[in-house]
Design an enzyme around this catalytic site. Structure first.
Site, PDB file in Angstrom:
ATOM      1  CE  LYS A  64      -5.402 -25.350  24.516  1.00 31.16           C
ATOM      2  NZ  LYS A  64      -6.327 -25.567  23.382  1.00 31.16           N
ATOM      3  NE  ARG A  71      -1.426 -29.218  20.970  1.00 29.75           N
ATOM      4  CZ  ARG A  71      -1.503 -27.894  21.046  1.00 29.75           C
ATOM      5  NH1 ARG A  71      -0.858 -27.239  21.954  1.00 29.75           N
ATOM      6  NH2 ARG A  71      -2.261 -27.225  20.214  1.00 29.75           N
ATOM      7  NE  ARG A 125      -7.702 -19.043  16.953  1.00 28.98           N
ATOM      8  CZ  ARG A 125      -7.334 -20.003  17.814  1.00 28.98           C
ATOM      9  NH1 ARG A 125      -7.934 -20.094  18.996  1.00 28.98           N
ATOM     10  NH2 ARG A 125      -6.379 -20.841  17.509  1.00 28.98           N
ATOM     11  NE  ARG A 162      -2.726 -20.129  15.962  1.00 28.29           N
ATOM     12  CZ  ARG A 162      -2.916 -20.989  16.953  1.00 28.29           C
ATOM     13  NH1 ARG A 162      -3.261 -20.545  18.163  1.00 28.29           N
ATOM     14  NH2 ARG A 162      -2.775 -22.273  16.754  1.00 28.29           N
ATOM     15  NE  ARG A 193      -4.613 -25.796  15.355  1.00 27.01           N
ATOM     16  CZ  ARG A 193      -5.129 -24.558  15.345  1.00 27.01           C
ATOM     17  NH1 ARG A 193      -5.474 -23.997  14.201  1.00 27.01           N
ATOM     18  NH2 ARG A 193      -5.269 -23.898  16.453  1.00 27.01           N
TER      19      ARG A 193
HETATM   20  P1  AMP Z   1      -1.566 -23.852  19.732  1.00 28.35           P
HETATM   21  O1  AMP Z   1      -1.205 -22.416  19.644  1.00 28.35           O
HETATM   22  O2  AMP Z   1      -1.520 -24.390  21.129  1.00 28.35           O
HETATM   23  O3  AMP Z   1      -2.873 -24.172  19.039  1.00 28.35           O
HETATM   24  O4  AMP Z   1      -0.436 -24.645  18.931  1.00 28.35           O
HETATM   25  C1  AMP Z   1      -0.229 -24.425  17.549  1.00 28.35           C
HETATM   26  C2  AMP Z   1       0.601 -25.559  16.958  1.00 28.35           C
HETATM   27  O5  AMP Z   1       1.889 -25.608  17.599  1.00 28.35           O
HETATM   28  C3  AMP Z   1       0.032 -26.964  17.154  1.00 28.35           C
HETATM   29  O6  AMP Z   1      -0.929 -27.308  16.167  1.00 28.35           O
HETATM   30  C4  AMP Z   1       1.300 -27.814  17.067  1.00 28.35           C
HETATM   31  O7  AMP Z   1       1.750 -27.960  15.727  1.00 28.35           O
HETATM   32  C5  AMP Z   1       2.307 -26.941  17.800  1.00 28.35           C
HETATM   33  N1  AMP Z   1       2.311 -27.206  19.259  1.00 28.35           N
HETATM   34  C6  AMP Z   1       1.981 -26.331  20.257  1.00 28.35           C
HETATM   35  N2  AMP Z   1       2.098 -26.894  21.469  1.00 28.35           N
HETATM   36  C7  AMP Z   1       2.513 -28.171  21.238  1.00 28.35           C
HETATM   37  C8  AMP Z   1       2.796 -29.275  22.081  1.00 28.35           C
HETATM   38  N3  AMP Z   1       2.668 -29.179  23.430  1.00 28.35           N
HETATM   39  N4  AMP Z   1       3.196 -30.433  21.499  1.00 28.35           N
HETATM   40  C9  AMP Z   1       3.338 -30.547  20.167  1.00 28.35           C
HETATM   41  N5  AMP Z   1       3.066 -29.551  19.311  1.00 28.35           N
HETATM   42  C10 AMP Z   1       2.661 -28.365  19.834  1.00 28.35           C
END
Ligand code: AMP
Length: 218
Positions: A13, A88, A127, A161, A172
């Site tokens: 994404k 989400r 990554r 990360r 996740r």
């Molecule tokens: P991402 O970078 O999208 O993989 O997000 C990393 C982490 O941020 C996730 O595992 C969640 O802990 C938090 N997070 C990001 N976007 C959301 C969302 N829309 N709702 C809830 N938690 C989020």
């Protein structure tokens, strides 16, 4: 045009959103990026989110919908948005409807990146990004041309990360299956979901998404 990129962690994404930003001048709104910035800056939101993110669980719907609302308010009306990592949950999908309609925006496409889950852990744990410009790399699939030097900006610092480790990735994925995948039928019922093979090479995935945005693909 406002679109959602949906797919499990590691589906691509963020990579695809960055390419659409570069090629189409759209704006990427990544709740993950915004939360990581808040954690780094030590804001009240960041302090609340830090441990949750490290565990791989989801941050509260109120927090993420709040930051999306603020981010939308900072845009001009004509700017197209790519939602990356939001919504989400079903509650976030509902909030997004209100956030958009309050700003005279509507959702045009939900693009699901379909991926083989077994490949995702390998994609994610390998990554890393350039600490200076954010260009993305991978230990196996996409190393810098010169080891230790960013192809894009020549930077020599890279970062990974904190939540890109195997244990957190499993959580996740489970969160995605339990809370995020169930929102697809809501959008399916509206006939706005299109599916793209997220296992194809990066440029091909972008082409497939652009064909959808250009109305050249059903
Ligand atoms: P991402 O970078 O999208 O993989 O997000 C990393 C982490 O941020 C996730 O595992 C969640 O802990 C938090 N997070 C990001 N976007 C959301 C969302 N829309 N709702 C809830 N938690 C989020």
């Amino acid at each position: 045009m406002n679109i959602i990129l949906l797919g499990p962690p590691g589906a691509g994404k963020g990579t695809q959103a960055a390419r659409l930003v570069a090629e189409r001048g759209m704006v990427q709104l990544s709740t993950g990026d915004m939360l990581r910035a808040a954690v780094k800056a030590g804001t009240p939101t960041g302090l609340k989110a830090k441990a949750v993110m490290e565990s791989g669980a989801l941050v509260s719907d109120e927090i993420v919908s709040g930051i999306i609302g603020e981010a939308l308010d900072a845009l001009s009306a004509g700017q197209g948005v790519i939602f990356d990592g939001y919504p989400r949950t079903a509650a976030q999908a509902e909030s997004l409807e209100t956030l958009l309609s309050d700003r005279a925006r509507k959702l045009d496409h939900v693009i699901e990146l379909v991926v083989d889950e077994d490949a995702l852990v390998e994609r994610i744990v390998g990554r890393f990004t350039c600490a200076n410009c954010g260009a993305g790399y991978h230990d196996t699939f996409n190393r810098p041309k010169v080891d230790g030097v960013c192809d894009s900006c020549g930077g020599t610092e890279f970062k990974r990360r904190a939540d890109d480790n195997e244990e957190t990735v499993r959580t996740r994925m489970a969160e995605y299956r339990a809370k995020t995948a169930p929102i697809l039928p809501i959008y399916d019922a509206r006939g706005i979901v299109q599916r793209v093979d997220g296992m194809a090479p990066i440029a091909e995935v972008t082409d497939a998404i652009e064909a959808i945005l250009d109305g050249k693909s059903a």
